[in-house]
Design a protein around this motif. Structure first.
Motif, PDB file in Angstrom:
ATOM      1  N   GLY A   1       0.800  -1.222   0.000  1.00 18.75           N
ATOM      2  CA  GLY A   1       0.000   0.000   0.000  1.00 18.75           C
ATOM      3  C   GLY A   1       0.832   1.271   0.000  1.00 18.75           C
ATOM      4  O   GLY A   1       0.450   2.279  -0.585  1.00 18.75           O
TER       5      GLY A   1
ATOM      6  N   LEU B   1       2.448   5.750  -6.648  1.00 16.41           N
ATOM      7  CA  LEU B   1       1.693   5.744  -7.912  1.00 16.41           C
ATOM      8  C   LEU B   1       0.410   6.555  -7.796  1.00 16.41           C
ATOM      9  O   LEU B   1      -0.149   6.997  -8.796  1.00 16.41           O
ATOM     10  CB  LEU B   1       1.370   4.304  -8.331  1.00 16.41           C
ATOM     11  CG  LEU B   1       2.589   3.459  -8.675  1.00 16.41           C
ATOM     12  CD1 LEU B   1       2.187   2.026  -8.973  1.00 16.41           C
ATOM     13  CD2 LEU B   1       3.346   4.059  -9.853  1.00 16.41           C
ATOM     14  N   ASP B   2      -0.052   6.740  -6.556  1.00 14.52           N
ATOM     15  CA  ASP B   2      -1.253   7.553  -6.340  1.00 14.52           C
ATOM     16  C   ASP B   2      -0.988   9.050  -6.505  1.00 14.52           C
ATOM     17  O   ASP B   2      -1.923   9.842  -6.497  1.00 14.52           O
ATOM     18  CB  ASP B   2      -1.800   7.322  -4.919  1.00 14.52           C
ATOM     19  CG  ASP B   2      -2.647   6.069  -4.852  1.00 14.52           C
ATOM     20  OD1 ASP B   2      -3.044   5.576  -5.930  1.00 14.52           O
ATOM     21  OD2 ASP B   2      -2.905   5.596  -3.734  1.00 14.52           O
ATOM     22  N   CYS B   3       0.289   9.430  -6.629  1.00 11.88           N
ATOM     23  CA  CYS B   3       0.632  10.851  -6.791  1.00 11.88           C
ATOM     24  C   CYS B   3       0.324  11.273  -8.219  1.00 11.88           C
ATOM     25  O   CYS B   3       1.210  11.731  -8.950  1.00 11.88           O
ATOM     26  CB  CYS B   3       2.100  11.100  -6.464  1.00 11.88           C
ATOM     27  SG  CYS B   3       2.542  10.738  -4.773  1.00 11.88           S
ATOM     28  N   GLU B   4      -0.928  11.108  -8.628  1.00 11.19           N
ATOM     29  CA  GLU B   4      -1.255  11.233 -10.048  1.00 11.19           C
ATOM     30  C   GLU B   4      -0.863  12.591 -10.627  1.00 11.19           C
ATOM     31  O   GLU B   4      -0.208  12.662 -11.667  1.00 11.19           O
ATOM     32  CB  GLU B   4      -2.746  10.974 -10.251  1.00 11.19           C
ATOM     33  CG  GLU B   4      -3.077   9.524  -9.943  1.00 11.19           C
ATOM     34  CD  GLU B   4      -4.554   9.255  -9.886  1.00 11.19           C
ATOM     35  OE1 GLU B   4      -5.323  10.215 -10.055  1.00 11.19           O
ATOM     36  OE2 GLU B   4      -4.921   8.101  -9.657  1.00 11.19           O
TER      37      GLU B   4
ATOM     38  N   ARG C   1       0.362  10.692   1.159  1.00  9.02           N
ATOM     39  CA  ARG C   1       0.857  11.055  -0.173  1.00  9.02           C
ATOM     40  C   ARG C   1       1.647  12.379  -0.138  1.00  9.02           C
ATOM     41  O   ARG C   1       2.741  12.487  -0.695  1.00  9.02           O
ATOM     42  CB  ARG C   1      -0.344  11.202  -1.104  1.00  9.02           C
ATOM     43  CG  ARG C   1      -0.065  11.191  -2.541  1.00  9.02           C
ATOM     44  CD  ARG C   1      -1.402  11.197  -3.279  1.00  9.02           C
ATOM     45  NE  ARG C   1      -2.113  12.454  -3.055  1.00  9.02           N
ATOM     46  CZ  ARG C   1      -1.992  13.517  -3.848  1.00  9.02           C
ATOM     47  NH1 ARG C   1      -1.211  13.462  -4.887  1.00  9.02           N
ATOM     48  NH2 ARG C   1      -2.654  14.622  -3.587  1.00  9.02           N
TER      49      ARG C   1
ATOM     50  N   LEU D   1       2.226   1.900  -3.356  1.00  3.77           N
ATOM     51  CA  LEU D   1       1.112   2.343  -4.195  1.00  3.77           C
ATOM     52  C   LEU D   1       0.866   3.843  -4.022  1.00  3.77           C
ATOM     53  O   LEU D   1       0.421   4.518  -4.950  1.00  3.77           O
ATOM     54  CB  LEU D   1      -0.143   1.548  -3.806  1.00  3.77           C
ATOM     55  CG  LEU D   1      -1.281   1.463  -4.815  1.00  3.77           C
ATOM     56  CD1 LEU D   1      -0.792   0.908  -6.141  1.00  3.77           C
ATOM     57  CD2 LEU D   1      -2.395   0.591  -4.254  1.00  3.77           C
ATOM     58  N   THR D   2       1.182   4.349  -2.822  1.00  2.33           N
ATOM     59  CA  THR D   2       1.006   5.775  -2.567  1.00  2.33           C
ATOM     60  C   THR D   2       1.817   6.605  -3.560  1.00  2.33           C
ATOM     61  O   THR D   2       1.398   7.680  -3.984  1.00  2.33           O
ATOM     62  CB  THR D   2       1.430   6.110  -1.122  1.00  2.33           C
ATOM     63  OG1 THR D   2       0.677   5.287  -0.234  1.00  2.33           O
ATOM     64  CG2 THR D   2       1.167   7.562  -0.788  1.00  2.33           C
TER      65      THR D   2
END
Lengths: 388, 263
Positions: free
Chosen positions: B20, B26-29, B145, B23-24
């Motif tokens: 997880g 990759l969550d920094c879109e 994030r 993944l954070t």
């Protein structure tokens, strides 16, 4: 309204005869302030407390909502009569709006080999604070004096304060945590307001006796129906304040507290407090006179832009006393002692007065229920007059 | 590309964890392109199987050490990394899997696996810093994030990250939240928990779960005394302290003390 109805401005200033407005009049006054460009902030019941938030009119105010407070405990209660100001102070204070928890001081952009600096954003709209109690009115003045003492007073804070419109209200139902009669800051709202209200909900109707404290205050009544206050209105208002004062049982002698704490830096009771204190900083962040801030520098990933941000800080954080090599006040004992001693004792040395206005927020909002009045009493060697 | 303009290389490593925290990243879109501009993603298997050999300028390490093999692998990661930052409760405190530290792992193996002898595992789950020197520990389950970006940002700009270790209460008060303990009677770990989440749970009227582990001055015993006064019993106090940061020193010491204390 019955009797003579005015739509003009009553004369401003102390000694001006008080006037009476009804609930509709208060509503018009609030809407008038918004039309005049103010962001109107007042008490709102939300999430189990009366907090300060934006209000459009009296419908947003917490009618019939009171509160019960004790060390580490706060609960809303119902109060008969539908009074709009039956509560006392909640976790928020004017500080939140006059020196907000986080704001950008300035920013800079890389420009070739140098950089250009942008000042702070343009001033926010001025704030009109509705329902400010005597203790908080005094706290605003304490913060003013702290700021004036600075060789570099913050222009944004000074501007926000100078432009703020203050509608004070006398307290009618003090909480068990209140001790404004000890600090001389309540329950009546003292000087520093533009308008001050006493709410009456007796047989003669739901109405407000209004004292005018400034020309701005008088101007704000221009579009509001009012009548001169009668002797009966003034008597009723005096009874509200007198009854409130009579219900306050908590006592703290500010002058004695100054001496007691100044003489007790190594008192064993500090260890007792330290065993209960969580160093969580809640007391300092609900205190209306605490003024400590820290600054952070924020950069973007490319390194082309940076900004300096001011945020609320607390003497209960380790970083607050960090000098090279470590924090000066590493223990909870030293941090609690710093806070209480500054607030009640060394504040006198620094600013010529006590730093406490008797609002009792630090008592109610301490999750460990630490009661500064009781702690001072314990250090003084006397049983707390209303503490445990 | 000249060495003067070479982008720093970034590697992301996984140990015992749920992924997880990686993944954070990759969550920094909105910031992903800026990150990709600023660093060369050299090793990040969750994002791409294309890898670049080390050494790496910045390694982000997720997960705890739970096997003899990982206890060796973290040494090679450290050796290949100029800066090593651990991310998340697993990497900084041992994670939820550190509940094994309070139990008998051999007994677990017999219950869970048909052939326990196939399993090679350590009796404890430990943070990365228990094995190799760590340059910075970023807390949270999962990490925040914004704080991850701040750590990468601070690294790129050669400054210290603006990550504060004070209590969650400071974030609650900055947000203007009403205290759930004082006003609702809700048990909350906020006063002893490291800030970073922005007081997420109390903002939704829940007590803090302690996802970011102990704050700089955490005193779980004093908080426990207070929560007990408000009706939380010792069994629940132990449960509250034994979640994602169960093995963090301050939480572990108090939950162990409570468990041993006579009831």
């Amino acid at each position: 309204m019955d009797g003579r109805t005015g739509r003009d401005e009553p004369d401003a200033g102390r000694g001006t005869p008080a006037v009476v407005v009804d609930v509709d009049g208060l509503d018009r006054m609030i809407r008038g302030l918004a039309r005049a460009g103010y962001r109107v902030v007042g008490p709102v019941a939300r999430d189990g407390a009366v907090v300060l938030d934006d209000v459009d009119g009296v419908a947003d105010l917490p009618a019939g909502v009171g509160d019960e407070q004790d060390a580490g405990r706060y609960r809303l209660t119902g109060v008969a009569g539908g009074a709009l100001f039956a509560h006392t102070v909640g976790p928020h204070s004017a500080r939140r709006f006059l020196s907000p928890p986080r704001r950008t001081l300035w920013s800079a952009a890389r420009d070739g080999d140098g950089f250009t600096v942008d000042g702070p954003a343009a001033d926010d709209p001025p704030v009109a604070l509705v329902g400010v109690r005597g203790c908080d009115l005094a706290a605003i003045a304490v913060q003013d004096r702290v700021r004036q003492r600075s060789p570099h007073p913050d222009p944004a804070c000074a501007s926000a304060r100078a432009r703020a419109f203050v509608v004070a209200v006398d307290c009618a139902r003090p909480a068990s945590t209140c001790f404004c009669t000890s600090t001389g800051t309540g329950p009546a709202a003292g000087p520093g307001h533009d308008l001050a209200l006493t709410e009456l909900t007796d047989a003669h109707g739901h109405r407000f006796v209004v004292r005018v404290g400034s020309d701005r205050g008088a101007a704000a009544l221009a579009g509001v129906p009012w009548r001169p206050a009668t002797a009966a209105d003034l008597d009723a208002a005096a009874r509200v304040v007198g009854d409130a004062a009579g219900r306050i049982t908590r006592r703290l002698d500010p002058a004695r507290a100054r001496d007691v704490l100044a003489a007790a830096p190594e008192h064993p009771h500090w260890d007792d407090v330290a065993r209960r204190c969580l160093s969580c900083a809640n007391c300092t962040l609900v205190c209306p006179t605490c003024f400590c801030t820290a600054v952070e520098d924020v950069t973007d990933l490319a390194g082309g832009h940076a900004s300096r941000v001011e945020r609320w800080d607390s003497c209960f954080t380790l970083d607050h006393s960090y000098l090279h090599g470590g924090a000066v006040r590493g223990s909870t004992r030293s941090r609690y002692r710093q806070w209480l001693t500054h607030k009640l004792s060394t504040w006198w040395d620094q600013f010529g007065e006590t730093g406490c206005v008797g609002c009792g927020r630090c008592i109610a909002w301490c999750p460990a229920g630490i009661d500064l009045v009781a702690e001072v009493a314990a250090i003084a060697g006397a049983p707390g007059e209303s503490g445990p | 590309m000249s060495t003067a303009t070479r982008r720093p290389t970034l590697a992301v490593w996984k140990f015992a964890s749920c992924d997880g925290c990686q993944l954070t990243l990759l969550d920094c879109e909105d910031e992903l392109l800026a990150i990709a501009d600023a660093v060369e993603v050299a090793y990040f298997l969750e994002a791409t199987r294309a890898t670049v050999e080390g050494p790496y300028d910045l390694s982000l390490v997720e997960g705890s050490v739970t096997t003899p093999a990982d206890a060796e692998r973290i040494r090679s990661v450290r050796a290949a990394s100029r800066r090593l930052v651990t991310i998340g409760a697993c990497a900084t405190a041992g994670g939820i899997q550190a509940l094994r530290n309070f139990a008998d792992v051999e007994e677990y193996l017999g219950i869970v696996y048909a052939t326990p002898s196939y399993i090679e595992t350590l009796s404890t789950s430990t943070p990365i810093a228990a094995h190799v020197p760590v340059d910075f520990e970023l807390r949270g389950c999962p990490i925040d994030r914004g704080q991850l970006l701040e750590v990468v940002n601070a690294f790129l700009n050669g400054r210290a990250p603006e990550i504060r270790a004070h209590s969650v209460c400071v974030e609650c008060k900055a947000r203007g939240n009403v205290c759930v303990t004082v006003a609702h009677g809700t048990a909350c770990l906020g006063p002893i928990t490291h800030a970073g989440c922005g007081a997420l749970c109390p903002s939704y009227h829940r007590g803090c779960y302690g996802c970011f582990g102990p704050s700089e001055s955490a005193d779980p015993r004093a908080l426990g005394d207070e929560l007990r006064r408000r009706g939380t019993d010792d069994v629940d106090l132990v449960r509250m302290l034994r979640t994602f940061n169960a093995a963090a020193d301050a939480f572990r010491a108090e939950s162990t003390r409570l468990e041993r204390a006579p009831r």
